[in-house]
Write a protein that holds these residues in place. Structure first.
Motif, PDB file in Angstrom:
ATOM      1  N   LYS A  70      -7.533   2.791   1.491  1.00  0.00           N
ATOM      2  CA  LYS A  70      -7.140   4.064   2.123  1.00  0.00           C
ATOM      3  C   LYS A  70      -5.988   4.727   1.371  1.00  0.00           C
ATOM      4  O   LYS A  70      -5.857   5.942   1.328  1.00  0.00           O
ATOM      5  N   SER A  71      -5.148   3.918   0.765  1.00  0.00           N
ATOM      6  CA  SER A  71      -3.968   4.451   0.074  1.00  0.00           C
ATOM      7  C   SER A  71      -4.305   5.049  -1.286  1.00  0.00           C
ATOM      8  O   SER A  71      -3.453   5.663  -1.918  1.00  0.00           O
ATOM      9  N   TYR A  95      -5.559  -6.977   3.896  1.00  0.00           N
ATOM     10  CA  TYR A  95      -4.874  -5.818   3.320  1.00  0.00           C
ATOM     11  C   TYR A  95      -5.785  -4.865   2.536  1.00  0.00           C
ATOM     12  O   TYR A  95      -5.385  -3.750   2.208  1.00  0.00           O
ATOM     13  N   PRO A 155      -8.464  -2.952   3.272  1.00  0.00           N
ATOM     14  CA  PRO A 155      -8.715  -1.597   3.787  1.00  0.00           C
ATOM     15  C   PRO A 155      -7.527  -0.663   3.583  1.00  0.00           C
ATOM     16  O   PRO A 155      -7.689   0.508   3.244  1.00  0.00           O
ATOM     17  N   GLU A 156      -6.321  -1.166   3.755  1.00  0.00           N
ATOM     18  CA  GLU A 156      -5.123  -0.336   3.616  1.00  0.00           C
ATOM     19  C   GLU A 156      -4.912   0.089   2.155  1.00  0.00           C
ATOM     20  O   GLU A 156      -4.540   1.237   1.878  1.00  0.00           O
ATOM     21  N   PHE A 157      -5.167  -0.828   1.217  1.00  0.00           N
ATOM     22  CA  PHE A 157      -5.046  -0.451  -0.203  1.00  0.00           C
ATOM     23  C   PHE A 157      -6.113   0.582  -0.563  1.00  0.00           C
ATOM     24  O   PHE A 157      -5.848   1.513  -1.321  1.00  0.00           O
ATOM     25  N   GLN A 188     -15.495  -0.652   1.289  1.00  0.00           N
ATOM     26  CA  GLN A 188     -14.473   0.404   1.439  1.00  0.00           C
ATOM     27  C   GLN A 188     -14.741   1.543   0.458  1.00  0.00           C
ATOM     28  O   GLN A 188     -13.929   2.469   0.321  1.00  0.00           O
ATOM     29  N   LYS A 226       0.039   4.631  -2.180  1.00  0.00           N
ATOM     30  CA  LYS A 226      -0.099   5.951  -1.553  1.00  0.00           C
ATOM     31  C   LYS A 226       0.877   6.966  -2.181  1.00  0.00           C
ATOM     32  O   LYS A 226       0.542   8.135  -2.382  1.00  0.00           O
ATOM     33  N   PRO A 259       0.801  -1.232   0.000  1.00  0.00           N
ATOM     34  CA  PRO A 259       0.000   0.000   0.000  1.00  0.00           C
ATOM     35  C   PRO A 259       0.837   1.286   0.000  1.00  0.00           C
ATOM     36  O   PRO A 259       0.397   2.302  -0.525  1.00  0.00           O
ATOM     37  N   LEU A 260       2.033   1.235   0.572  1.00  0.00           N
ATOM     38  CA  LEU A 260       2.888   2.429   0.612  1.00  0.00           C
ATOM     39  C   LEU A 260       3.149   2.992  -0.773  1.00  0.00           C
ATOM     40  O   LEU A 260       3.163   4.210  -0.976  1.00  0.00           O
TER      41      LEU A 260
END
Ligand SMILES: O=C(CO)[C@@H](O)[C@H](O)COP(=O)(O)O
Length: 220
Positions: free
Chosen positions: A80-81, A74, A76-78, A106, A52, A48-49
Motif C-alpha cells: 500500500k505504501s 507487514y 500489505p502495508e509495504f 497485493q 510511503k 512502510p512509513l
C-alpha cells in the motif's frame, strides 16, 4: 544492460528525497530499500512509513528488501505504501510458497533472497512463481561489507537452473553486498541482471559518475 539499484541504507536520511532524485537523474534504474527488524538481522532500519514518504519523489521501481521475521504481517502495508517489488528471505519464511502468493495478491512483484550460506537449490520448487532471486553477497544487516566471491558460483548455478526451465528471461538475478566497479563484472558475467549498490553510489560525491562506472565496468 545491467540494472543498478542504489541502496538508500547508505544515503543521507535527513535529505532522502533529494538523494533519491540525484541517483534517479544519475542513471539509477531502481531504488533499493533495506528493511531490517533487529531479529532476522542485527540491525534496525525503516518501515512502510519511509516507503510511503519516498514514493512521491521518484517514478523508479521501489525494490523493497525485507530482512524481517513475520513478513506476512507487514507485506500489505509495504504494498500500500508504494513498493513495486517485495523481496523476502527464504531463511525467514516458514511457508515460503504462501508468502510469495501473499505478495503477488497485493499486485506487487515477488522475489526471494538467499543468504550467502543458503544453496540456490532451496528455491527449486518456487522458481516458476517468482519474478526475481536476490543472492546476498554479504551477510545481511549492514552496508559497507566486503563482497563474498562464492556468490559468483551461485549465480552460475542459478542461471543454469533458470535456463533449463525456460525462465532465463523471466526471473531477474539480483546481487546485493559489496558491489562496486571491481566486483560488478564478476557477477554480471555469470548472469546477474540487477545490482544493488550502497556505498559504491551514495558514498561517492558524484553519484552519476559512480553509477556509470559500475555500468561501464560491466560492459567491458
Ligand atoms: O541489504 C544490504 C545489507 O544487508 C545491502 O543492501 C547493503 O545496503 C548494500 O550496501 P553496500 O555493501 O553496497 O555498501
Amino acid at each position: 544492460m545491467v540494472k543498478i539499484a542504489p541502496s538508500i541504507l547508505s544515503a543521507d536520511f535527513a535529505r532522502l528525497g533529494e538523494e533519491i532524485k540525484e541517483v534517479e537523474q544519475g542513471g539509477a534504474d531502481w531504488i533499493h530499500i533495506d528493511v531490517m527488524d533487529g531479529h532476522f538481522v542485527p540491525n534496525l532500519t525503516i518501515g512502510p512509513l519511509v516507503v510511503k514518504a519516498v514514493r512521491p519523489h521518484t517514478n523508479l521501481t521501489l525494490d523493497v528488501h525485507l530482512m524481517i521475521e513475520n513478513a506476512d504481517m507487514y507485506i500489505p502495508e509495504f504494498a500500500k505504501s508504494g513498493a513495486d517489488i517485495i523481496t523476502v528471505h527464504q531463511e525467514a519464511c516458514v511457508h515460503l510458497h504462501r508468502t510469495i502468493y501473499h505478495i503477488k495478491n497485493q499486485g506487487v512483484k515477488a522475489a526471494v533472497s538467499l543468504n550467502p550460506a543458503t544453496p540456490v537449490g532451496t528455491l527449486e520448487h518456487v522458481l516458476e512463481d517468482i519474478d526475481m532471486v536476490l543472492l546476498m553477497s554479504v551477510n545481511p544487516g549492514f552496508g559497507g561489507q566486503k563482497f563474498i566471491p562464492e556468490v559468483v558460483r551461485k549465480v552460475t548455478q542459478l542461471k543454469t537452473m533458470l535456463e533449463e526451465r525456460g525462465l532465463g528471461d523471466k526471473v531477474e538475478i539480483q546481487i546485493d553486498g559489496g558491489i562496486n566497479a571491481e566486483t560488478a563484472p564478476l557477477v554480471t558475467k555469470a548472469g546477474a541482471t540487477c545490482l544493488v549498490a550502497g556505498n559504491a553510489v551514495f558514498g561517492q560525491a558524484d553519484r552519476a559518475r559512480a553509477i556509470e562506472d559500475i555500468k561501464q565496468a560491466c560492459r567491458l
